[in-house]
Design an enzyme around this catalytic site. Structure first.
Site, PDB file in Angstrom:
ATOM      1  N   ASP A  23       0.724  -1.167   0.085  1.00 34.85           N
ATOM      2  CA  ASP A  23       0.146   0.377  -0.146  1.00 34.85           C
ATOM      3  C   ASP A  23       0.825   1.188   0.237  1.00 34.85           C
ATOM      4  OD1 ASP A  23      -1.387   2.136   0.706  1.00 34.85           O
ATOM      5  OD2 ASP A  23      -3.591   0.868   1.458  1.00 34.85           O
ATOM      6  N   HIS A  24       1.255   1.936  -1.031  1.00 34.32           N
ATOM      7  CA  HIS A  24       1.831   3.163  -1.334  1.00 34.32           C
ATOM      8  C   HIS A  24       2.051   3.712  -0.194  1.00 34.32           C
ATOM      9  CE1 HIS A  24      -0.274   5.023  -4.545  1.00 34.32           C
ATOM     10  NE2 HIS A  24       0.534   6.270  -3.699  1.00 34.32           N
ATOM     11  N   HIS A  75      -6.040   2.977   1.031  1.00 37.05           N
ATOM     12  CA  HIS A  75      -5.125   3.904   1.839  1.00 37.05           C
ATOM     13  C   HIS A  75      -5.814   4.277   2.992  1.00 37.05           C
ATOM     14  CE1 HIS A  75      -3.477   3.292  -1.970  1.00 37.05           C
ATOM     15  NE2 HIS A  75      -3.802   4.010  -2.919  1.00 37.05           N
TER      16      HIS A  75
HETATM   17  C1  BG6 Z   1      -4.050   4.712  -6.142  1.00 36.18           C
HETATM   18  C2  BG6 Z   1      -4.976   4.418  -6.914  1.00 36.18           C
HETATM   19  O1  BG6 Z   1      -3.743   3.315  -5.719  1.00 36.18           O
HETATM   20  O2  BG6 Z   1      -3.545   6.209  -5.106  1.00 36.18           O
HETATM   21  C3  BG6 Z   1      -4.963   5.841  -7.765  1.00 36.18           C
HETATM   22  O3  BG6 Z   1      -5.731   3.373  -7.618  1.00 36.18           O
HETATM   23  C4  BG6 Z   1      -5.018   6.900  -6.933  1.00 36.18           C
HETATM   24  O4  BG6 Z   1      -7.295   6.218  -7.651  1.00 36.18           O
HETATM   25  C5  BG6 Z   1      -3.945   6.906  -5.765  1.00 36.18           C
HETATM   26  O5  BG6 Z   1      -4.819   8.511  -7.463  1.00 36.18           O
HETATM   27  C6  BG6 Z   1      -3.358   8.420  -5.271  1.00 36.18           C
HETATM   28  O6  BG6 Z   1      -1.567   8.420  -4.863  1.00 36.18           O
HETATM   29  P1  BG6 Z   1      -0.967   9.350  -4.565  1.00 36.18           P
HETATM   30  O7  BG6 Z   1       0.396   9.629  -3.976  1.00 36.18           O
HETATM   31  O8  BG6 Z   1      -0.698   9.977  -5.607  1.00 36.18           O
HETATM   32  O9  BG6 Z   1      -1.322  10.214  -3.439  1.00 36.18           O
END
Ligand code: BG6
Length: 489
Positions: free
Chosen positions: A177-178, A240
């Site tokens: 989960d980044h 997230h």
């Molecule tokens: C991804 C989603 O996991 O996270 C996207 O699939 C979303 O829809 C993105 O835009 C958001 O990541 P960050 O790091 O730009 O907040």
């Protein structure tokens, strides 16, 4: 930091978007910082026919590096490519031969990190292919990183877990989960458990409510095919947003090791009671954007985006109110909100404290007194802001809100991308910032009843918010009912 062992990183889906946008730049920056081991190699695997040299050039263009850059040259020489079909037996045999050849040549000691960076439709075939081809066995360690989305409901997540366990043990599975790789998200742990002043207040006695907003001004771009079958709830909430929620609400872990942290996060999820069908209607709002304006530019409606069904009932916005039913948080609402095509990109966690118990100041002043608010700004302008009330200078007794703030930009150092941290952690075998099976399944347990209710009850009149606004009016009403309002705008 644990020393990295020699290893081979095998990336499935290596011709794709994630590789170009995130993984290759992250590898380059890790190389630049000298964090990769000397005996290291990356083997890309995908369906697109390409030679090693074409693969290297593709990534060179994608990362926009100077080809003469030392770090890039270092990593470039370690890039290889293998073409094949996902899960196909012959392809897996060819991959295996290639792995053994590179391993032997570079003395990588049989250590392998597989990375599933493909669309989720091929995860099953790949895991079976890896197992049947015997790729999960070697004289060194073998780990697997699985990209999101991890399932699309409880049942599919359970299925994927069971399948993964036929080839890997849980200690070798890294579910990404980044958001956990983001510097500001990890800082939540330090803020909470590296300071004495917050923890005594971090509970129902002092906190009025918590808000978590993940707003995006972007639409869905060219991801219509995936997004139209996923929607905002699946795309953002069980992953997230729940990561932000659990790190905010969890009890202090006994140590920072992977299972201590994940045990506490799991406990938070277990304290959230999944909604009954009628409760979904009361506590969860869905929305879809129509056309509108963002930064003065016209943007099309969701239903007019490429690859989206023109009658789509997929939500691009979700807001919800939920409770963490435990000793610390009983009665404290957590309001979550996320959406596409909102006025700006901003992710914030806000802890709204209770008002002072007794008003000491004259009535004209007291009315202006605001309760303390702690804002953890996850992105952009990463930082922390505490709103405190102070006296207006002068002879009277007027008050005003003053921010005590810290912004990362003041430090002048660049914040690393989440993928740098997560790749490095998987390479060194640290699972703390990856999701455990039970965590993923419990998250889906909370979200699945909402999906079911929505499937069985008519969608609201979509589109129900204009692009460039803060979502449907029902999202505001959700808080208004409780005498509150959204604080991020
Ligand atoms: C991804 C989603 O996991 O996270 C996207 O699939 C979303 O829809 C993105 O835009 C958001 O990541 P960050 O790091 O730009 O907040």
């Amino acid at each position: 930091m644990k020393e990295l062992q020699p290893q081979l990183l095998v990336i499935f889906g290596a011709s794709g978007d994630l590789m170009k946008r995130k993984l290759a730049p992250a590898l380059f920056r890790l190389a630049e910082q000298g964090l990769l081991p000397e005996r290291f190699s990356v083997l890309g695997f995908a369906r697109t026919p390409m030679s090693d040299e074409e693969f290297r050039s593709m990534l060179e263009n994608a990362t926009e590096v100077n080809p003469k850059n030392d770090a890039w040259e270092w990593i470039r020489n370690r890039l290889f490519y293998c073409q094949g079909n996902y899960g196909d037996f012959t392809s897996m045999q060819q991959l295996r031969e290639r792995i053994e050849e590179i391993d032997g040549k570079l003395k990588l000691e049989g250590n392998r990190l597989f990375y599933l960076a493909t669309p989720p439709e091929v995860f099953d075939d790949l895991v079976v292919g890896i197992r049947e081809g015997g790729l999960n066995k070697s004289q060194g360690w073998v780990r697997i990183v699985v990209e999101k989305p991890f399932g699309n409901d409880l049942e599919s997540a359970q299925h994927l877990n069971r399948l993964l366990w036929t080839a890997f043990d849980e200690q070798s599975i890294y579910r990404i989960d980044h958001y956990l790789g983001k510097e500001t998200v990890q800082n939540l742990l330090v803020l909470r458990f590296g300071n004495t002043i917050f923890e005594p207040l971090w509970n129902r006695g002092y906190v009025d409510h918590v808000q978590i907003t993940v707003a995006e001004s972007d639409g869905i771009g060219t991801r219509g095919r995936y997004y139209d079958s996923a929607g905002a709830l699946r795309d953002m909430v069980p992953n997230h947003m729940f990561q932000l929620l659990t790190l905010t609400a969890m009890e202090p872990p006994i140590s920072l090791d992977a299972d201590s942290v994940r045990d506490e996060k799991l406990r938070v999820l277990k304290s959230i009671e999944p909604f009954e069908p009628e409760e979904v209607d009361e506590n969860v709002v869905r929305g879809q954007y129509g056309s509108g304006e963002i930064d003065g530019q016209f943007v099309p409606a969701y239903r007019d985006e490429p690859y989206v069904n023109p009658n789509s009932t997929t939500e691009t916005f979700v807001a919800m109110r939920l409770f963490v039913r435990n000793w610390r948080w009983e009665g404290v609402p957590f309001y979550l909100r996320t959406g596409k095509r909102l006025p700006k990109r901003v992710t914030e966690i806000q802890i709204q404290f209770r008002p002072v118990p007794h008003l000491l100041f004259p009535p004209e002043t007291a009315g202006q007194l605001k309760p303390n608010l702690l804002t953890l700004r996850i992105q952009p302008d990463e930082g922390i802001v505490l709103r405190v009330e102070t006296k207006v200078i002068g002879m009277g007794m007027q008050v005003r809100s003053t921010p005590l703030d810290f912004y990362y930009s003041q430090l002048g150092t660049q914040i690393p991308d989440a993928y740098e941290r997560l790749l490095l952690d998987a390479m060194r075998g640290d699972q703390t910032l990856f999701m455990r099976a039970d965590e993923v399944e419990t998250a889906w347990q909370i979200v699945t009843p909402i999906l079911l209710r929505w499937r069985n009850s008519p969608a609201p009149q979509f589109p129900n918010y204009r692009a460039g606004t803060w979502g449907p009016k029902e999202a505001d009403e959700l808080l208004k009912r409780d005498g509150r309002k959204w604080l991020t705008h």
